[in-house]
Design an enzyme around this catalytic site. Sequence first.
Site, PDB file in Angstrom:
ATOM      1  N   HIS A 141     -37.486  30.853   0.607  1.00 29.95           N
ATOM      2  CA  HIS A 141     -37.442  32.207  -0.326  1.00 29.95           C
ATOM      3  C   HIS A 141     -38.426  32.573  -1.390  1.00 29.95           C
ATOM      4  CE1 HIS A 141     -36.878  28.649  -3.369  1.00 29.95           C
ATOM      5  NE2 HIS A 141     -37.185  29.579  -4.319  1.00 29.95           N
TER       6      HIS A 141
HETATM    7  C1  UD1 Z   1     -35.887  32.688  -8.545  1.00 29.15           C
HETATM    8  C2  UD1 Z   1     -37.092  32.175  -9.428  1.00 29.15           C
HETATM    9  C3  UD1 Z   1     -37.519  31.147  -8.298  1.00 29.15           C
HETATM   10  C4  UD1 Z   1     -36.455  30.054  -7.912  1.00 29.15           C
HETATM   11  C5  UD1 Z   1     -35.567  30.813  -7.356  1.00 29.15           C
HETATM   12  C6  UD1 Z   1     -34.277  29.914  -7.056  1.00 29.15           C
HETATM   13  C7  UD1 Z   1     -38.169  33.526 -10.720  1.00 29.15           C
HETATM   14  C8  UD1 Z   1     -39.470  34.356 -11.078  1.00 29.15           C
HETATM   15  N1  UD1 Z   1     -38.080  33.144  -9.523  1.00 29.15           N
HETATM   16  O1  UD1 Z   1     -36.323  33.314  -7.625  1.00 29.15           O
HETATM   17  O2  UD1 Z   1     -38.587  30.318  -9.060  1.00 29.15           O
HETATM   18  O3  UD1 Z   1     -37.149  29.270  -7.052  1.00 29.15           O
HETATM   19  O4  UD1 Z   1     -34.812  31.819  -8.058  1.00 29.15           O
HETATM   20  O5  UD1 Z   1     -33.587  30.215  -5.987  1.00 29.15           O
HETATM   21  O6  UD1 Z   1     -37.489  33.455 -11.714  1.00 29.15           O
HETATM   22  N2  UD1 Z   1     -30.491  38.302  -4.927  1.00 29.15           N
HETATM   23  C9  UD1 Z   1     -29.311  38.514  -4.551  1.00 29.15           C
HETATM   24  N3  UD1 Z   1     -28.230  37.823  -5.014  1.00 29.15           N
HETATM   25  C10 UD1 Z   1     -28.437  37.006  -6.120  1.00 29.15           C
HETATM   26  C11 UD1 Z   1     -29.721  36.710  -6.633  1.00 29.15           C
HETATM   27  C12 UD1 Z   1     -31.029  37.342  -6.070  1.00 29.15           C
HETATM   28  O7  UD1 Z   1     -29.076  39.197  -3.554  1.00 29.15           O
HETATM   29  O8  UD1 Z   1     -27.687  36.407  -6.540  1.00 29.15           O
HETATM   30  C13 UD1 Z   1     -31.788  38.828  -4.389  1.00 29.15           C
HETATM   31  C14 UD1 Z   1     -32.204  40.340  -4.749  1.00 29.15           C
HETATM   32  O9  UD1 Z   1     -32.719  41.030  -3.977  1.00 29.15           O
HETATM   33  C15 UD1 Z   1     -33.353  39.862  -5.829  1.00 29.15           C
HETATM   34  C16 UD1 Z   1     -33.864  39.016  -4.881  1.00 29.15           C
HETATM   35  O10 UD1 Z   1     -32.952  38.223  -4.496  1.00 29.15           O
HETATM   36  O11 UD1 Z   1     -34.127  40.879  -6.004  1.00 29.15           O
HETATM   37  C17 UD1 Z   1     -34.708  37.862  -5.822  1.00 29.15           C
HETATM   38  O12 UD1 Z   1     -34.058  37.259  -6.963  1.00 29.15           O
HETATM   39  P1  UD1 Z   1     -34.930  36.930  -8.245  1.00 29.15           P
HETATM   40  O13 UD1 Z   1     -33.724  35.920  -9.052  1.00 29.15           O
HETATM   41  O14 UD1 Z   1     -35.580  37.866  -8.753  1.00 29.15           O
HETATM   42  O15 UD1 Z   1     -35.685  35.711  -7.681  1.00 29.15           O
HETATM   43  P2  UD1 Z   1     -35.704  34.503  -6.760  1.00 29.15           P
HETATM   44  O16 UD1 Z   1     -36.372  34.725  -5.516  1.00 29.15           O
HETATM   45  O17 UD1 Z   1     -34.248  34.204  -6.651  1.00 29.15           O
HETATM   46  N1  UDP Z   2     -29.218  24.697  -2.774  1.00 24.62           N
HETATM   47  C1  UDP Z   2     -27.950  24.761  -2.535  1.00 24.62           C
HETATM   48  N2  UDP Z   2     -27.477  25.341  -1.705  1.00 24.62           N
HETATM   49  C2  UDP Z   2     -28.305  25.983  -0.669  1.00 24.62           C
HETATM   50  C3  UDP Z   2     -29.726  25.967  -0.947  1.00 24.62           C
HETATM   51  C4  UDP Z   2     -30.309  25.074  -1.754  1.00 24.62           C
HETATM   52  O1  UDP Z   2     -27.003  24.088  -3.389  1.00 24.62           O
HETATM   53  O2  UDP Z   2     -28.030  26.943   0.216  1.00 24.62           O
HETATM   54  C5  UDP Z   2     -29.516  23.831  -3.720  1.00 24.62           C
HETATM   55  C6  UDP Z   2     -30.700  22.633  -3.489  1.00 24.62           C
HETATM   56  O3  UDP Z   2     -29.822  21.477  -3.091  1.00 24.62           O
HETATM   57  C7  UDP Z   2     -31.249  22.271  -4.747  1.00 24.62           C
HETATM   58  C8  UDP Z   2     -31.459  23.779  -5.479  1.00 24.62           C
HETATM   59  O4  UDP Z   2     -30.463  24.644  -4.880  1.00 24.62           O
HETATM   60  O5  UDP Z   2     -31.067  21.285  -5.632  1.00 24.62           O
HETATM   61  C9  UDP Z   2     -32.535  24.640  -4.987  1.00 24.62           C
HETATM   62  O6  UDP Z   2     -32.794  25.890  -5.449  1.00 24.62           O
HETATM   63  P1  UDP Z   2     -33.726  26.775  -4.652  1.00 24.62           P
HETATM   64  O7  UDP Z   2     -34.200  26.197  -3.262  1.00 24.62           O
HETATM   65  O8  UDP Z   2     -33.097  28.167  -4.670  1.00 24.62           O
HETATM   66  O9  UDP Z   2     -34.958  26.720  -5.831  1.00 24.62           O
HETATM   67  P2  UDP Z   2     -36.199  25.990  -6.259  1.00 24.62           P
HETATM   68  O10 UDP Z   2     -35.751  24.697  -6.325  1.00 24.62           O
HETATM   69  O11 UDP Z   2     -37.088  26.302  -5.241  1.00 24.62           O
HETATM   70  O12 UDP Z   2     -36.697  26.664  -7.681  1.00 24.62           O
END
Ligand code: UD1
Ligand code: UDP
Length: 382
Positions: free
Chosen positions: A219
């Site tokens: 992601h």
């Molecule tokens: C964010 C965090 C990242 C973390 C990740 C965990 C920042 C800058 N990044 O990244 O550090 O590792 O969360 O998962 O804060 N979207 C959906 N549904 C949702 C949420 C997001 O469709 O419920 C889609 C949208 O298109 C959105 C994109 O995902 O634009 C990115 O979401 P965003 O929260 O901006 O960043 P993450 O990639 O999730």
């Molecule tokens: N996770 C989850 N379901 C999923 C993928 C991840 O519950 O389908 C959990 C995972 O076990 C971990 C956390 O989400 O505890 C990590 O989140 P993510 O990978 O979105 O973000 P990051 O840790 O890179 O910030």
Amino acid sequence: MKKIVTIIGARPQIIKSSAISRAIQSDFKEELNEVIVHTGQHYDENMSKVFFEEMNIPTPNYNLQVGSGSHGSQTAKMIEGLEAIFLSEKPDGVVVYGDTNSTIAGALAAAKIHIPVIHIEAGLRSFNKSMPEELNRISCDHMSTLLFTPTKTGIENLQREGFSLEHSSVATIDSPNVYHCGDIMYDNSLHFAKVANNFQTVMEAEKLSENGFILMTVHRDSNTDIAENMEAIFTSVDELSKKYQIEFVLPLHPRTKSKLKSQLSDSTYDQVIENERIKIIDPVGFMDIITLERNARMLVTDSGGLQKESFFFEKPCVILREQTEWIEIVNNGNAILTGANAGRIMSAFSTLFEQDNFTYPSYYGDGNAAKFICQKIVDEIE
Ligand code: UD1
Ligand code: UDP
């Protein structure tokens, strides 16, 4: 009784917060009153709601519903909403987790109006400032009053940046207290691993067998937003699944899922979709992901959380990044950094797949980090 406001927003923060909420319920009910604010950064049911239900996390007192957006617009909306809540709730401290936009928004909004910031998962560094998370975590650390590092590396990083390791009886923003206390996600993994024994549904639903599949997630913006990187990653998965005749299960983050078609070449997209060994599924809950982690032969991921959980559950891990904040698992040989380079992914996978003499030293504490943190909040925030 002290009042803390906890800021959550992204999936991993919701999950992390359960460790502190649980510790408050079991040991600090008389000392800490927790008000929870969800920024709404993540909002899909399987990125947010599912965790509250299955991990018994209290329903947030507020939800700002900021949703998705550019960094500036998303963070600005959060700051505005959080400031108003802080002014009316008047907490003794604000708890923020990790390194997301919700983290920096919470820290900045609180510090500017002189509310102590408590940063959980402090001190981690990738030393790559092109990552939004690196900017968030460095800035957050430098406006915090209590800093809790999950690893020894974390506290060493802070020391190098000028933080004193001396402790005052009352911490302040100009004289913060820094502690290495272990990882609250290790607390959570120990706690929920017992509960997850009863959640076999995902294994049955996906027809998976123990050690018969690879668990994979992607992601990071550096992987999803650069077509060449997505192409390298997914071509490698396609090849590896055929070479090793093993299934790959990918609970895909919505960010990645929405970009598969546009970022991959037509031929790679078709190959991936037609490959019966590649199972792309929706994000799953924490009990299901723990079950998948424990039963997988290996993990391939760019997630911070999954990297560590691979170690907790004693599985090797290919890390689809150039750097990691969890460097101990790489130095100890449990994981290999590959970036989004097909050659490196293939070679790291083969090395880890064929090796079986891994060791798992206790880098992440003893499972009691959350209680330690609560005690310090009670004692050292004024
Ligand atoms: C964010 C965090 C990242 C973390 C990740 C965990 C920042 C800058 N990044 O990244 O550090 O590792 O969360 O998962 O804060 N979207 C959906 N549904 C949702 C949420 C997001 O469709 O419920 C889609 C949208 O298109 C959105 C994109 O995902 O634009 C990115 O979401 P965003 O929260 O901006 O960043 P993450 O990639 O999730
Ligand atoms: N996770 C989850 N379901 C999923 C993928 C991840 O519950 O389908 C959990 C995972 O076990 C971990 C956390 O989400 O505890 C990590 O989140 P993510 O990978 O979105 O973000 P990051 O840790 O890179 O910030």
